[in-house]
Design an enzyme around this catalytic site. Structure first.
Site, PDB file in Angstrom:
ATOM      1  N   SER A 171      59.394  -3.444  31.045  1.00 19.01           N
ATOM      2  CA  SER A 171      59.124  -4.762  31.616  1.00 19.01           C
ATOM      3  C   SER A 171      59.477  -4.716  33.090  1.00 19.01           C
ATOM      4  O   SER A 171      60.279  -3.876  33.523  1.00 19.01           O
ATOM      5  CB  SER A 171      59.977  -5.822  30.909  1.00 19.01           C
ATOM      6  OG  SER A 171      59.988  -7.048  31.628  1.00 19.01           O
ATOM      7  N   TYR A 185      67.674  -9.761  27.643  1.00 17.65           N
ATOM      8  CA  TYR A 185      66.357  -9.121  27.639  1.00 17.65           C
ATOM      9  C   TYR A 185      66.284  -8.034  28.709  1.00 17.65           C
ATOM     10  O   TYR A 185      65.809  -6.919  28.447  1.00 17.65           O
ATOM     11  CB  TYR A 185      65.277 -10.178  27.869  1.00 17.65           C
ATOM     12  CG  TYR A 185      63.867  -9.628  27.848  1.00 17.65           C
ATOM     13  CD1 TYR A 185      63.257  -9.296  26.645  1.00 17.65           C
ATOM     14  CD2 TYR A 185      63.148  -9.457  29.028  1.00 17.65           C
ATOM     15  CE1 TYR A 185      61.962  -8.795  26.614  1.00 17.65           C
ATOM     16  CE2 TYR A 185      61.857  -8.962  29.009  1.00 17.65           C
ATOM     17  CZ  TYR A 185      61.275  -8.627  27.798  1.00 17.65           C
ATOM     18  OH  TYR A 185      59.993  -8.121  27.782  1.00 17.65           O
TER      19      TYR A 185
END
Length: 258
Positions: free
Chosen positions: A142, A155
């Site tokens: 990501s 995250y």
């Protein structure tokens, strides 16, 4: 002529929906035999049906990637009927919060799926790839792996681990012909995004969709197909000289934001 995966077998975790579904469909259309590992049986089954109806080959296994026992059993079963040429570690879960409002259960849940799940799949697949001295691994990282994103403490931690696992695998197994790269998307339009907006901003869906789209300098969210096309390139022999690299697909977010 597009990138070709004819005759290759690919394992795609979380391959039943969102980015995972797009990758599964793209790989199948390029000739790969697709094995989907997904916690959601209904979505995985639907994706397999879509692939088969389009003339491709696919099979699904209901699976919790955080379970070493489940992963080992499934990978061994797949290896009995096909070579394991490609692994896409796509399964993952999200979490919103900073360090103060992230509790231990949140952290453990993110770790179990986003980090341990990747570890379990790597651990199960690498011996098979080593034995034939070839293989391709794609990890879904990501932009949160490489830049700070507000309220994404847990995250970001998990995706940072995915990125560094990518580098480690690429380094440790280059002499075995195993390539490992990662993809780092910014915000991509998936059913998860739609569900998040509907749940948190009822009555303001269009407004929030537009606002979230504009957080990308390019002015829109990415599409799942765009991510899948990048994955297809990295899985194909056309990228044979590429390993140990992280590929942002972010609408300019990392370099142009602010």
């Amino acid at each position: 002529m597009g990138f070709n995966l004819k005759g290759k077998s690919s394992i795609i975790t979380g391959g039943g929906s969102g980015i995972g579904k797009a990758i599964s469909m793209e790989f199948a259309s390029a000739g790969a035999n697709v094995y989907i590992l997904d916690y959601d049986e209904a979505t995985a089954k639907s994706t397999v049906e879509d692939i088969i109806s389009a003339g491709g080959n696919a099979k699904f296994y209901t699976c919790d990637v955080s379970s070493k026992e489940q992963i080992n059993k499934i990978i061994d079963e797949i290896a009995e009927e096909a070579s394991i040429d490609i692994l896409v570690n796509n399964a993952g879960i999200a979490h919103v919060g900073n360090v103060e409002n992230t509790n231990e259960d949140d952290l453990d849940r993110i770790y179990e799926v986003n980090i341990k799940g990747v570890f379990n799949c790597l651990k199960a697949v690498i011996p098979y790839m080593k034995s034939v001295k070839k293989g391709c691994i794609i990890n879904m990282a990501s932009i949160a792996s490489v830049v700070g994103i507000q309220d994404r403490f847990a995250y970001s931690m998990s995706k940072g681990a995915v990125l560094t696992m990518t580098y480690s695998i690429a380094k440790d197994y280059i002499d075995y012909g195993i390539r490992c790269n990662s993809i780092a998307p910014a915000r991509v339009h998936t059913p998860f995004v739609d569900g998040f907006i509907t749940k948190n901003y009822p009555g303001k869906e269009d407004e929030m969709f537009e606002k979230l789209s504009k957080t990308q300098p390019i002015g829109r969210m990415g599409s799942t197909k765009e991510v899948a096309k990048l994955a297809l390139y990295l899985a194909s022999d056309d990228s044979a000289f590429t390993t140990g690299t992280n590929f942002p697909i972010d609408g300019g977010f990392i370099k142009l934001q602010g």
